[in-house]
Design a protein around this motif. Structure first.
Motif, mmCIF file in Angstrom:
data_model
loop_
_atom_site.group_PDB
_atom_site.id
_atom_site.type_symbol
_atom_site.label_atom_id
_atom_site.label_comp_id
_atom_site.label_asym_id
_atom_site.label_seq_id
_atom_site.Cartn_x
_atom_site.Cartn_y
_atom_site.Cartn_z
ATOM 1 N N PHE A 1 -2.638 3.440 5.525
ATOM 2 C CA PHE A 1 -2.364 3.608 4.151
ATOM 3 C C PHE A 1 -3.312 3.389 3.519
ATOM 4 O O PHE A 1 -4.460 3.652 4.274
ATOM 5 C CB PHE A 1 -1.693 1.903 4.260
ATOM 6 N N PHE A 2 -2.757 3.594 2.162
ATOM 7 C CA PHE A 2 -4.100 3.809 1.122
ATOM 8 C C PHE A 2 -3.877 2.532 0.118
ATOM 9 O O PHE A 2 -2.874 2.171 -0.173
ATOM 10 C CB PHE A 2 -4.251 4.634 0.798
ATOM 11 N N LEU A 3 -4.906 1.734 -0.192
ATOM 12 C CA LEU A 3 -5.103 0.609 -1.404
ATOM 13 C C LEU A 3 -5.422 0.109 -2.140
ATOM 14 O O LEU A 3 -6.753 0.619 -1.552
ATOM 15 C CB LEU A 3 -5.020 -0.879 -0.295
ATOM 16 N N ALA B 1 -12.961 4.804 -0.275
ATOM 17 C CA ALA B 1 -12.582 6.822 0.365
ATOM 18 C C ALA B 1 -11.729 7.105 -0.466
ATOM 19 O O ALA B 1 -11.160 7.972 -0.235
ATOM 20 C CB ALA B 1 -12.318 6.228 1.470
ATOM 21 N N HIS B 2 -12.487 6.629 -1.773
ATOM 22 C CA HIS B 2 -10.795 7.292 -2.752
ATOM 23 C C HIS B 2 -11.377 8.845 -3.479
ATOM 24 O O HIS B 2 -10.255 9.683 -3.399
ATOM 25 C CB HIS B 2 -10.873 6.653 -4.301
ATOM 26 N N LYS B 3 -12.169 9.089 -2.600
ATOM 27 C CA LYS B 3 -13.162 10.781 -3.554
ATOM 28 C C LYS B 3 -12.324 11.636 -2.440
ATOM 29 O O LYS B 3 -12.044 12.231 -2.621
ATOM 30 C CB LYS B 3 -14.014 10.744 -3.426
ATOM 31 N N PRO C 1 1.080 -0.740 0.367
ATOM 32 C CA PRO C 1 -0.596 -0.154 0.131
ATOM 33 C C PRO C 1 0.698 1.424 -0.188
ATOM 34 O O PRO C 1 2.145 0.863 -0.292
ATOM 35 C CB PRO C 1 -1.274 -0.032 1.178
ATOM 36 N N GLU C 2 0.149 2.581 0.328
ATOM 37 C CA GLU C 2 0.678 3.817 0.166
ATOM 38 C C GLU C 2 0.589 4.251 1.266
ATOM 39 O O GLU C 2 -0.349 3.744 2.138
ATOM 40 C CB GLU C 2 0.358 4.952 -0.736
ATOM 41 N N ILE C 3 1.807 4.774 1.799
ATOM 42 C CA ILE C 3 1.829 5.296 3.457
ATOM 43 C C ILE C 3 1.209 6.733 3.205
ATOM 44 O O ILE C 3 1.237 7.430 2.462
ATOM 45 C CB ILE C 3 3.605 5.721 3.977
ATOM 46 N N VAL C 4 0.073 6.918 4.691
ATOM 47 C CA VAL C 4 -0.817 8.086 4.385
ATOM 48 C C VAL C 4 -0.579 9.206 5.825
ATOM 49 O O VAL C 4 0.499 9.973 5.203
ATOM 50 C CB VAL C 4 -2.301 7.667 4.164
ATOM 51 N N LEU C 5 -0.418 8.454 6.796
ATOM 52 C CA LEU C 5 0.475 9.123 7.543
ATOM 53 C C LEU C 5 0.935 7.757 9.182
ATOM 54 O O LEU C 5 0.186 6.950 9.260
ATOM 55 C CB LEU C 5 -0.757 9.925 8.184
#
Length: 421
Positions: free
Chosen positions: A345-347, A368-370, A330-334
């Motif tokens: 994370f965001f995936l 939650a993409h928007k 995933p991507e680190i968000v905070l």
């Protein structure tokens, strides 16, 4: 005393349509949402001075009871000509029907032959001033010069000084510039340019960071002789060249009142060999070390390896399998501002939180993409709610359009002490 509630703010802010502005002329409003849902501020076009010409509002920094906002072109702006400090947040009588509102103050534009009119957004930081107001600072540093420039403006707090406006019109409260010796190392063979990635406020200092090779700290409240100090990233984390989308695999933040570095890496990224390629998420904590300086309170830091966990361990946990997410990096968000073990994370289309040492998913918001706008890559910031709006507001949130039923907890989340605050 319990820590104040916090929210996740989307950096790409909402722009109120002109028709809605006419019906309810509120310059800044927000319907607060409990993490891991994302809160979006709505900004009136009237907040921007002069013609907007397609410029959109963007969140530059969060601070104690205030927010720093700009107007610029594009979803991922790098420069802006206008800064707005949003303060005096007011809690509504009925949070289910009325949004929380804030008061905007236009930050005075810079003047003088040597001060640039535009601000580099990733080099602008916000912190508290010693006398009770706020301080905005921008650091300009390059490899081509042995000097750096610190640009600052100190705000006034009307509760302390009785000013009608946050910023005084007196010359002494306008932007000032200070030339300082450059802190960038010159004797270790590193030749790449400083590429600002962001700024965090910690330990009465601002910390400017380049995710490819280090941090620069400074106490901007020292008027005459502030000191700029360079700090390396944790061992093995220096990169000769920045990687594309480095914000998706590295993060520098403050959690539990400590400076933290988090990254996603493979074994060979860390250990210098390519035999193993297992992806891991790891955290280091910056521990201050006094170096016997001149009594100015400045110090060096030493990185303490806090934890490390392979994604295989996370993917194999029952809590992750229940999310039905694929076994992908995933991507680190905070990082949770209270619990450093918890990383967001965001995936795909989902935002989720993992207690990394326990390799357990503790929160997830699907579709939650928007809200998080993943294409932005610098999409959210945490914010401790001001006391004026903290009590009882977050618990009254309602799902956003298209988000009904998209939030869920996994077994064991309630016992982890995270997610609900």
């Amino acid at each position: 005393m319990a820590a104040p509630p916090w929210v996740i703010l989307r950096r790409c802010l909402g722009l109120v349509p002109a028709t809605a502005e006419a019906e309810r002329p509120v310059p800044i409003s927000v319907a607060l949402r409990e993490p891991p849902r994302v809160t979006v501020l709505d900004v009136s076009p009237s907040v921007h001075r002069g013609p907007r010409l397609g410029k959109l509002p963007y969140l530059v920094a969060t601070g104690p009871s205030v927010l720093l906002v700009c107007f610029s072109l594009g979803e991922v702006p790098t420069v802006t000509d206008d800064l707005v400090l949003v303060r005096s947040f007011v809690s509504p009588g009925d949070p289910l029907r009325q949004p929380t509102t804030g008061s905007p103050d236009l930050v005075p534009r810079r003047t003088g032959p040597s001060m640039p009119v535009s601000y580099t957004i990733r080099s602008v930081g916000l912190t508290s001033a010693l006398f009770g107001g706020y301080l905005i600072a921008e650091l300009q540093v390059t490899r081509s010069s042995d000097h750096a420039k610190l640009l600052r403006i100190f705000s006034l707090d009307e509760r302390w000084f009785g000013k009608a406006s946050l910023f005084s019109s007196d010359d002494q409260w306008n932007w000032t510039e200070k030339d300082l010796p450059s802190p960038l190392p010159t004797t270790d063979g590193r030749v790449q340019e400083w590429s600002p990635s962001g700024v965090v406020d910690h330990d009465k200092k601002l910390w400017w960071f380049d995710l490819s090779w280090g941090l620069i700290s400074c106490d901007p409240n020292i008027i005459d002789d502030p000191i700029l100090r360079f700090h390396d990233l944790p061992p093995g984390r220096y990169l000769v060249e920045p990687r594309p989308f480095i914000h998706t695999i590295r993060c520098i933040c403050v959690s539990d009142n400590m400076l933290r570095y988090v990254d996603i890496a493979r074994d060979h990224d860390v250990d210098g060999f390519s035999a193993a390629v297992e992806e891991k998420v790891a955290m280091w904590t910056g521990i201050p070390i006094s170096d016997g300086g001149g009594g100015d309170g400045d110090h060096s830091i030493r990185w303490y390896h806090t934890y490390e966990m392979s994604f295989k361990e996370i993917w194999n946990d029952a809590s992750y399998r229940e999310t039905q997410l694929p076994a992908l990096i995933p991507e680190i968000v905070l990082v949770h501002p209270r619990h450093p073990n918890v990383v967001y994370f965001f995936l795909g289309r989902s935002l989720f939180a993992v207690d990394v040492p326990a390799h357990r998913v503790v929160w997830i918001v699907k579709d939650a993409h928007k809200l998080v706008a993943p294409g932005c890559r610098r999409c959210v910031l945490p914010w401790d709610l001001p006391a004026s709006i903290a009590n009882g507001i977050v618990d009254a949130v309602v799902p956003a359009e298209g988000e009904s039923g998209s939030s869920s907890t996994t077994p064991g989340a309630s016992s982890s002490g995270v997610g609900h605050e």
